[in-house]
Design an enzyme around this catalytic site. Sequence first.
Site, short mmCIF file in Angstrom:
data_model
loop_
_atom_site.label_atom_id
_atom_site.label_comp_id
_atom_site.label_asym_id
_atom_site.label_seq_id
_atom_site.Cartn_x
_atom_site.Cartn_y
_atom_site.Cartn_z
N ARG A 1 31.90 9.67 -6.25
CA ARG A 1 30.63 8.73 -6.43
C ARG A 1 29.49 8.94 -5.41
O ARG A 1 27.78 9.52 -6.38
CB ARG A 1 30.71 7.15 -6.61
CG ARG A 1 29.98 6.60 -7.15
CD ARG A 1 28.91 6.86 -8.10
NE ARG A 1 29.72 7.85 -9.32
CZ ARG A 1 29.26 8.39 -10.67
NH1 ARG A 1 28.44 8.98 -10.14
NH2 ARG A 1 30.52 8.18 -10.93
N LYS B 1 5.21 7.18 -6.36
CA LYS B 1 5.90 6.17 -7.24
C LYS B 1 7.42 6.45 -7.28
O LYS B 1 7.83 6.68 -7.93
CB LYS B 1 5.78 5.74 -8.20
CG LYS B 1 3.98 5.32 -8.65
CD LYS B 1 4.01 5.05 -10.54
CE LYS B 1 2.11 4.54 -10.42
NZ LYS B 1 1.67 4.48 -11.70
N LYS C 1 -8.75 3.97 -4.10
CA LYS C 1 -8.63 3.14 -5.89
C LYS C 1 -9.39 1.61 -5.98
O LYS C 1 -10.04 1.26 -5.46
CB LYS C 1 -7.56 2.73 -5.86
CG LYS C 1 -6.02 4.53 -5.75
CD LYS C 1 -4.75 3.82 -5.88
CE LYS C 1 -4.47 3.37 -7.33
NZ LYS C 1 -4.87 4.49 -7.66
N GLU D 1 -10.69 7.56 -6.91
CA GLU D 1 -11.06 7.44 -8.06
C GLU D 1 -11.81 6.98 -9.11
O GLU D 1 -12.51 5.57 -8.16
CB GLU D 1 -9.28 5.93 -8.24
CG GLU D 1 -9.57 5.43 -9.68
CD GLU D 1 -8.06 4.70 -9.83
OE1 GLU D 1 -6.58 4.68 -9.87
OE2 GLU D 1 -8.60 3.78 -9.94
N ASP E 1 -9.39 7.92 -14.01
CA ASP E 1 -8.33 7.19 -14.06
C ASP E 1 -8.77 7.32 -16.01
O ASP E 1 -9.06 6.63 -16.08
CB ASP E 1 -8.21 6.32 -13.35
CG ASP E 1 -7.15 5.35 -13.82
OD1 ASP E 1 -6.34 5.38 -13.88
OD2 ASP E 1 -7.47 4.29 -13.82
#
Length: 281
Positions: free
Chosen positions: A102, A137, A169, A197, A218
């Site tokens: 597994r 991410k 950002k 950004e 963006d």
Amino acid sequence: MSFVLEGFDTDLFVDSTLAEDLGGIGDITSAAVIPAAARFAAVMDSRDAIIACGVALAAAFFRRLDPEATIEPLVRDGDRVPPGGKLLRVTGAARAVLTAERSALNTIQHLSGIATLTGAYVAALEGTGATLLDTRKTLPGLRRLEKYATRTGGARNHRMGLWDAAMIKDNHVAVAGGVGPAAALARAAGIADIIVEVDRLDQIAPALDAGATHLLLDNMPPAMLRAAVALVDGRVPTEASGGVSLETIGAIGASGVTYVSVGRITQSAPAADIGLDVAAA
């Protein structure tokens, strides 16, 4: 056969993954029903069309529990495998192979899923001149592995973390008082790579004037992206980001941007359907 990846401790990963599954007690099923001397030969194969990733890492789980196991890789990372295609053969102590099964499958399924989805985005972007980037991410603790998988699928890695480039950002901009002041502060701090950004065309000039070395455009539609690329006029790389799908990435890439970044190739990639079955006699 071994798995070596810069910045990644294979032994630690294998040992901690197995320890999580064994819980300090062991595989009580195999210990109860499998004779200690039993041998087992198995083949790992894919039920999906995939880009293989993590073959040697999967093998490391079997090797850890049975150092004398015979393991034959049948593909390499990056190979395209059709449905029914075989990835590796393993023959060893039955208890060891079944205990490692597994952990080995979870790993190769996850990495192959990322590589395969990445490959689909790369194919959809082909011919536009733009390059696919991944993002941060990623699952905690698995960034190096997941970014390896995106490279295997044909993408280029964006920054690895918070340490290797500044990315200013919207929240940074809000606190700093604008894209210009934020970029100027990063430049004054001696940071070489400053990604800014922007979500409006009127933010481009202040960002560039203050020292941005890369612009992240963006959530701009293709027409707005084309206008942004024209304003930048090749002075710095441009990156389209936000809301990119397989259906829209072609038009986004054709806008003239340097890069298109896609978070879902790590954040939302489905696991590949890979199994381990007893080998035919």
